[in-house]
Structure formats: C-alpha cells, structure tokens
Scaffold this motif. Structure first.
Motif, PDB file in Angstrom:
ATOM      1  N   SER A 335       0.831  -1.208   0.000  1.00  0.00           N
ATOM      2  CA  SER A 335       0.000   0.000   0.000  1.00  0.00           C
ATOM      3  C   SER A 335       0.868   1.261   0.000  1.00  0.00           C
ATOM      4  O   SER A 335       0.579   2.238  -0.709  1.00  0.00           O
ATOM      5  CB  SER A 335      -0.937   0.018   1.208  1.00  0.00           C
ATOM      6  N   ARG A 339       0.928   4.026  -2.877  1.00  0.00           N
ATOM      7  CA  ARG A 339       0.600   5.410  -2.492  1.00  0.00           C
ATOM      8  C   ARG A 339       1.709   6.358  -2.925  1.00  0.00           C
ATOM      9  O   ARG A 339       1.445   7.418  -3.503  1.00  0.00           O
ATOM     10  CB  ARG A 339       0.408   5.472  -0.969  1.00  0.00           C
ATOM     11  N   ALA A 360      -4.479   3.218  -7.193  1.00  0.00           N
ATOM     12  CA  ALA A 360      -4.451   3.815  -5.853  1.00  0.00           C
ATOM     13  C   ALA A 360      -5.837   4.279  -5.443  1.00  0.00           C
ATOM     14  O   ALA A 360      -6.264   4.069  -4.287  1.00  0.00           O
ATOM     15  CB  ALA A 360      -3.470   4.988  -5.825  1.00  0.00           C
ATOM     16  N   ALA A 363      -8.008   1.432  -4.507  1.00  0.00           N
ATOM     17  CA  ALA A 363      -7.645   0.875  -3.197  1.00  0.00           C
ATOM     18  C   ALA A 363      -7.990   1.825  -2.060  1.00  0.00           C
ATOM     19  O   ALA A 363      -7.732   1.508  -0.885  1.00  0.00           O
ATOM     20  CB  ALA A 363      -6.155   0.555  -3.171  1.00  0.00           C
ATOM     21  N   LEU A 365      -6.648   4.775  -1.489  1.00  0.00           N
ATOM     22  CA  LEU A 365      -5.458   5.490  -1.009  1.00  0.00           C
ATOM     23  C   LEU A 365      -5.516   6.955  -1.449  1.00  0.00           C
ATOM     24  O   LEU A 365      -5.971   7.266  -2.553  1.00  0.00           O
ATOM     25  CB  LEU A 365      -4.183   4.841  -1.568  1.00  0.00           C
TER      26      LEU A 365
END
Length: 624
Positions: A335, A339, A360, A363, A365
């Motif tokens: 992650s 990111r 991203a 997800a 983020l």
C-alpha cells in the motif's frame, strides 16, 4: 438605325453587366497579381474577355457609323467565359462546404444551449458560456454541448460525427465525452473541460479549414506553371495576330484579331486551377468523416508516397489503457509503495502513470502532494514525497541511476516480462524498494490493420521504449516482424532520420509527448486521438479513433485522390495541347474557343466530384 445595331446594342448592355459587374473579381485579381509582378489565371481571363468585349464594341460602333456590312460580334463569348469560370468556382465552393459539413460542420451539430448545475440549481445557458469545471446535465436524445468527463450516470453515446463509427459507445463515470456527439440513451452528468471554440469538434473544423486553405507541392507547381504559362500565351496570341496580318491574310485585321482572340480564350488555364483543390477538399472531408483529420494538404500528397511506417506500442498498437496487474514491495508495504508511486506520478500524462493513479484510487489510497517533480523523457519521474526522494521508472532509469535491485525484484521482473507485461521500478532515496507490473492488451483491430498496411506495400516497424520481452509479445500478436525496443525519444527520432536517409518515405504513428519529435520529423506523422497535446500538435494527421485502421483508410483515400488529381491535370494539359494549335491556325472562332475552355473546366470539376462516392465505397470495402 439598322436592326443589327439594335440587337448589338442589347448585347452590349448585357455583356457590359457581365463583364464589368459579375466579372469584377477577375479584374481585382488581375490587378493584384500584376502589382505583385506575377501572372495568374485572373490575368488571362481579364485580358481575353476584355479583348472580346472591346473588339465587339469597336466593330458595333464602326458598323453603325459607316452603315456598312454586318460584322460578327463576340459579346456573348466574353459573357460565356466569365460565367463558365464562375460556375467552376461555384462547384468548387459547393464541394468545400459539403466537405466541411461532413467533417463536423461549423459546430452546428453541437448543442447551442447547455443545462448547467450551479449551486444546486439547473440553469439553461448558451453552450459557449459554460466554464471548465462546470457540471453539465445531458438527457437522452440531446447532443452534448461540451467536452468533458462523465461524473455520474451511464449511457450510450453516438460518436459517428467524430470517429465515423455508427454504433453507440457505452459511457460510465470517468469516461471522456465530446461536444457534437449525441446521447442515444440514458442520462449523464459531465464535468466540463472545454466549450465553444475550444471543443474537439471546433478544433477539427479549424484543422479541416486549415488543410483546405493550404497547398500541396502539385498546387505550388501549377501556380508556378501559370506564372510563365500566362505570359507565354499572351505572346502566342500576339504572334498569331502578326502571322495572320503579315503572312497568312495580309492586311486582314479582322481575321488576325479573331485568331488571336481565339488563342487567348482557349488558353485560359481555368481547368489547371481547378484540377487539384476540388479533389483535396473532397478527400479531406471524407477522411474527417472516417475520423481522420488532415492538418495540411501536403500531408495527403506525401501520404500517397509512403513505403514505411513506424508505430509506437503503448496507445497505438495496444489499447493504451494498461492496468496494474501486480506489485512487489521489498521495503515497506504494498500500500505504501502504491501510495508513493501515485504521488510521484500525480502530474504525468503517461498511460502507466494513469494506471498507477487509478489503482491507488480503487484501493482507497490518498496520495500526498508531491514537490519538485522532474520528468525524464523515456525513463520515468522523480519527486519529493513526504520529504523523501521517490522515483518511478523503467529499467533504463534504474540502470542509469544505479538503483540496487535485489534478487526478488529481478525475479519478479523476469517472470512478468516473460508473460508480456511491462515492469516499472520504484526507488526511495536511490534504493530500489519494489516493482510494479502492468498489462496493456493489443487492440483487436491492430493485426488486421498491420496486414492491410503490408498489403499496401508498407514496411511496418514497431519502435517502443518498452523492454524486449513485452515489445516482442505485442509485435507477435500484431503481426509485426521488425521490432526496435528500449528506445528513447532521441533514438526514435534517429530511426526516422535513418530510414529517410535510406530513401524511404516514412510515416510515424504515436500518442505520447515522447513521440512528438519523431512525429514531426516523419514525412507524415499520425497523432492518435487519445494522445497528448504535444503529439497532436506535432502530427500532420490526427486519428480520432485511435486505431491503426485509420492509417489504412487514409492511405487508400490519399492514393485514389492523387490519381484523380493526375487525371484532372492530364485532361487540362491535353485540352490546351489540342485546342490552342487549332485556335492559332484560325480553325476555331472565338465563341468556339470560349465554349471549349468552359467545357474543359466543367469536365475537370465533374471528374473531381466523382471522387466523393468512390472514396466512400473504398473506405468501407478496404477496412479489415
């Protein structure tokens, strides 16, 4: 007063109106040409018709004053010549208007009003008053008033006027849409990006107008030819008068004048002037209808001569919409790697950068704002992320900067590249921290398009900045044998220059800013419709469908168009070669010469107008 004089007086009045009112543009054109010390078609039209008019004027009043025998008048000849030339120009203008209409018109296909949502209220505003960032609501059956991105709703949009594809295209949040297309079903909320003259349809219209106003090499040669042809014909007319007056019919000024006048009227190069522009106007309109926008007329001429085409991979042979398929983080979490990579790529327009940002966002983020981002052409990007220098780049960048790649990263990259995926490396403060793998499928139409190009006699070369394994995998699927991989923008440029130095006529197709130098250096640069502004600006032809099939369409149409132009020029030259000697030998009366000239112009225009239906049939038949 003799009946002839009364009849002649009527002819004089009618001819004077045509000669000095309707024909006024020719006199202005001739005056401007002579002032610039050049000779063009207007000079010969003005001189020939004025000679016919003034001679008839003299004959009419001399006969009336002397009461002598009736003499032939040629008022109608001057009027017929002017009318015929104007008819040719009218047909040319009509073809141009029709071509512009096929290319999307003057923007009239886009909605003139837009429903804008501001402060929670729906407002009806003129479309050109919509500002970038405004939310626009479009309902079923309405044309889209702006270019933008779908933010809410799902619908089908008919994009035929832009891409030539008649089937509706499904749109969902995140998809781009363009003004002038029509909402076939559903309802969309759009975040406006461009309105009015800044929309894609307005830019296409401007490009088509630009192409129609530009000149090809053939047109410039015809202009140069007219520069010496016109004075040569005037000297020939003078020599014809002298030959008849001194040797062939001594002292017979009437006979000498008629032969000289016939030469002037027969020699008018109207057909030459019409031979090229009408065909080009029709071709550019038909191409725009197929989603191929020609930015300059000369590109259409050069396109017909191509024997090699260099194509980029990402976004040209492939879909240009890669997706993140895997990650390996050797320091920190996956992650954190995603990111930081999304933060570094925040301002990049590269398809792989978009894929990182989309992954991203999916997800959940939220990348931090980067600072001091620097882009390395053909390699990657570096930026300050949370106070640390974070970089994302390809293998060339990793090797240049000496990132220490451990065995896990090397194994991950080798495995992914064997399956045809593209790998980017990530580094923090100069140390490799992971790798990201992407898959970008080859367009379903690419293999058929490449096969069609090869059948047309073109050598197809794939030139990409990607590594060898994914480049070979994409080339194999598309049917391309000649592959150049790991190429930087400067190397692509050198490849184009090398092929041209070998005597090849080279085209280049690409969509990225790193393709812009090669696009500009090629004989013909094809900018894919999904490409960056730099690529679109450098290319000579824009492919709105972003598929290689557009190159095959353009190639077939350009070759047929140039064949039509050569037919027109051959007819015009043959006419002059046959008719002028007859006129000089006194075998044609002035009205016959004027009529023959008019018929030659109309015939050339008619042959050019035949091009439209043939191009439409060709585009459909040739498509794989």
């Amino acid at each position: 007063m003799p009946a002839l004089f009364m009849n002649g007086w009527f002819q004089l009045g009618a001819a004077a109106i045509v000669q000095f009112v309707v024909g006024l543009p020719f006199y202005f054109g001739a005056y401007n040409a002579i002032r610039e010390k050049v000779f063009n078609m207007d000079v010969l039209v003005a001189v020939g018709t004025s000679a016919a008019f003034l001679h008839s004027h003299y004959t009419l009043f001399r006969g009336a004053a002397s009461g002598g025998a009736e003499q032939p008048l040629y008022f109608e000849t001057s009027a017929v010549v002017i009318t015929a030339v104007l008819l040719g120009k009218l047909l040319e203008s009509s073809a141009a208007v029709r071509a512009l209409r096929e290319a999307g018109g003057s923007g009239g296909t886009a909605a003139s009003q837009a429903t804008v949502i501001r402060a929670g209220q729906e407002l009806r505003l003129p479309a050109d008053q919509v500002r970038p960032g405004d939310d626009v609501l479009v309902r079923e059956g309405e044309p889209l008033p702006v270019d933008g991105i779908v933010t809410q709703g799902e619908a089908s949009v008919v994009e035929a006027m832009l891409t030539g594809e008649s089937l509706p295209v499904d749109k969902a949040p995140g998809d781009p849409v363009w003004a002038g297309t029509t909402l076939a079903s559903g309802q969309l909320r759009i975040r406006a990006r461009a309105a009015g003259g800044a929309t894609m349809v307005s830019r296409i219209y401007a490009l088509v107008r630009q192409a129609q106003s530009s000149k090809t090499t053939i047109q410039r040669k015809v202009d140069q030819l007219a520069g010496w042809f016109v004075p040569l014909m005037m000297m020939l007319a003078t020599a014809t008068f002298a030959a008849w007056y001194v040797w062939l019919a001594p002292g017979d000024g009437e006979r000498a004048m008629m032969s000289a006048l016939a030469v002037l009227l027969a020699a008018c190069p109207c057909a030459l002037g019409l031979a090229t522009p009408i065909s080009l106007v029709i071709a550019s309109g038909k191409l725009a209808r197929q989603g191929v926008v020609v930015k300059e007329a000369g590109a259409l001429e050069r396109l017909a001569l191509l024997d090699a085409i260099v194509v980029d991979k990402t976004g040209t042979v492939t879909e240009g919409k890669p997706r993140l398929t895997g990650m390996l983080a050797v320091q920190g979490s996956r992650s954190a790697l995603l990111r930081n990579a999304a933060a570094a790529e925040a301002d990049s327009a590269h398809p792989l950068a978009r894929a990182i940002r989309e992954a991203a966002a999916a997800a959940g983020l939220v990348p931090p704002k980067p600072a001091g981002a620097s882009f390395l052409p053909g390699r990657g990007v570096e930026a300050a992320v949370d106070g640390r220098r974070f970089a994302v780049g390809n293998a060339a960048m990793a090797d240049e900067q000496g990132w220490a790649k451990d065995e896990r990263i090397a194994a991950f990259a080798a495995e992914r590249e064997r399956s045809g995926e593209t790998v980017l490396y990530a580094a923090e403060n100069g140390i490799a921290v992971g790798a990201l793998a992407f898959a970008d499928p080859v367009r379903p139409s690419s293999r058929g398009a490449v096969r069609r190009l090869r059948r047309s006699g073109l050598a197809v070369v794939l030139a990409t900045g990607d590594r060898e394994a994914p480049a070979l995998a994409a080339a194999r699927e598309a049917g391309i044998a000649d592959v150049r991989h790991s190429m930087l923008p400067a190397q692509k440029l050198r490849l184009i220059e090398q092929l041209r130095a070998e005597g090849r006529r080279v085209g280049m197709a690409g969509d990225g800013w790193n393709d812009a130098p090669a696009l500009a250096a090629a004989d013909v640069g094809f900018a894919m419709g999904d490409g960056t502004d730099a690529a679109m600006g450098a290319g000579h032809i824009a492919l709105l469908r972003s598929q290689l099939t557009g190159i095959g369409d353009a190639l077939a149409i350009s070759r047929l168009t140039m064949r039509n132009i050569r037919q027109n020029l051959a007819f015009a030259f043959a006419y002059n070669a046959v008719i002028i000697p007859f006129a000089a030998c006194g075998m044609l009366k002035p009205w016959m010469a004027g009529t023959a000239m008019a018929l030659s112009s109309v015939s050339v225009v008619g042959n050019a107008l035949r091009l439209g239906p043939r191009l439409a049939r060709l585009a459909g038949k040739e498509r794989p």
